[in-house]
Design an enzyme around this catalytic site. Sequence first.
Site, PDB file in Angstrom:
ATOM      1  N   HIS A 166       0.808  -1.215   0.000  1.00 25.81           N
ATOM      2  CA  HIS A 166       0.000   0.000   0.000  1.00 25.81           C
ATOM      3  C   HIS A 166       0.846   1.271   0.000  1.00 25.81           C
ATOM      4  O   HIS A 166       1.893   1.353   0.619  1.00 25.81           O
ATOM      5  CB  HIS A 166      -0.927   0.018   1.225  1.00 25.81           C
ATOM      6  CG  HIS A 166      -0.192   0.162   2.527  1.00 25.81           C
ATOM      7  ND1 HIS A 166       0.110   1.381   3.089  1.00 25.81           N
ATOM      8  CD2 HIS A 166       0.322  -0.772   3.361  1.00 25.81           C
ATOM      9  CE1 HIS A 166       0.766   1.207   4.224  1.00 25.81           C
ATOM     10  NE2 HIS A 166       0.909  -0.092   4.407  1.00 25.81           N
TER      11      HIS A 166
ATOM     12  N   HIS B 214      11.907  -2.337 -12.962  1.00 30.02           N
ATOM     13  CA  HIS B 214      11.639  -3.778 -12.997  1.00 30.02           C
ATOM     14  C   HIS B 214      11.664  -4.301 -11.568  1.00 30.02           C
ATOM     15  O   HIS B 214      12.716  -4.331 -10.929  1.00 30.02           O
ATOM     16  CB  HIS B 214      12.675  -4.512 -13.846  1.00 30.02           C
ATOM     17  CG  HIS B 214      12.342  -5.951 -14.088  1.00 30.02           C
ATOM     18  ND1 HIS B 214      12.987  -6.722 -15.024  1.00 30.02           N
ATOM     19  CD2 HIS B 214      11.426  -6.788 -13.506  1.00 30.02           C
ATOM     20  CE1 HIS B 214      12.495  -7.946 -15.019  1.00 30.02           C
ATOM     21  NE2 HIS B 214      11.549  -8.006 -14.099  1.00 30.02           N
TER      22      HIS B 214
END
Length: 212
Positions: A134, A143
């Site tokens: 979150h 990546h």
Amino acid sequence: MNIILIGDSGHARVITDNLVSCGHQVIAKLDDKYSELFKEAGCWFGPVSEVHSLIEQEGAKVIVAIGANTVRRKIVELLALTANHYATAIHKDAIVSPSAVLGQGTVVMPGAVVNAAAQIGNHSIINSRAVVEHDCTVGDYVHVSPGVTVAGVATIGEGALVEAGASVIPTKRVGEWSVVRAGSAVLEDVEAFTTVVGVPAQVVAKRESANP
């Protein structure tokens, strides 16, 4: 949706599976290993320069299916397409919060989790079984490799590579174009253009630019 992939290698095969899982169709794989345009089994193959004509001809969106962050950025810059020409691909077995925001050209692989209020930039990869918790911020051309955990409110700067199985604890920042080696644990902020490794992660190299 019809999709054109830029790149025809292992990463492109994974993204193809990702797209098919959601009912999309890959209608072209463009790579400069091909010298001319041809069609095989219903899919176009050819050099990257064919992308603009195929977008118009097929009404397709584009994903740059290249694993290397610096190369992916270079191709996006060379193509000079507007944002609405790019697709975002989320595998059917990924979990993405309704409150998360994903940029154009970004892919989320099977088993990955992107939790509430996370923000993922453009042309990034959230790979298989990676977790972005979150309120995290993940920049463009990042990546996040298989099995990575990015804990709540952490930041991954533009172009950073977080290799397989690494973790970033809450609120910490991995700087732009840095590399976190596989299995490492980031317990403190990582500066830009820096490579870290170990548990806890320690600096092993620094660069002056995004290039290795």
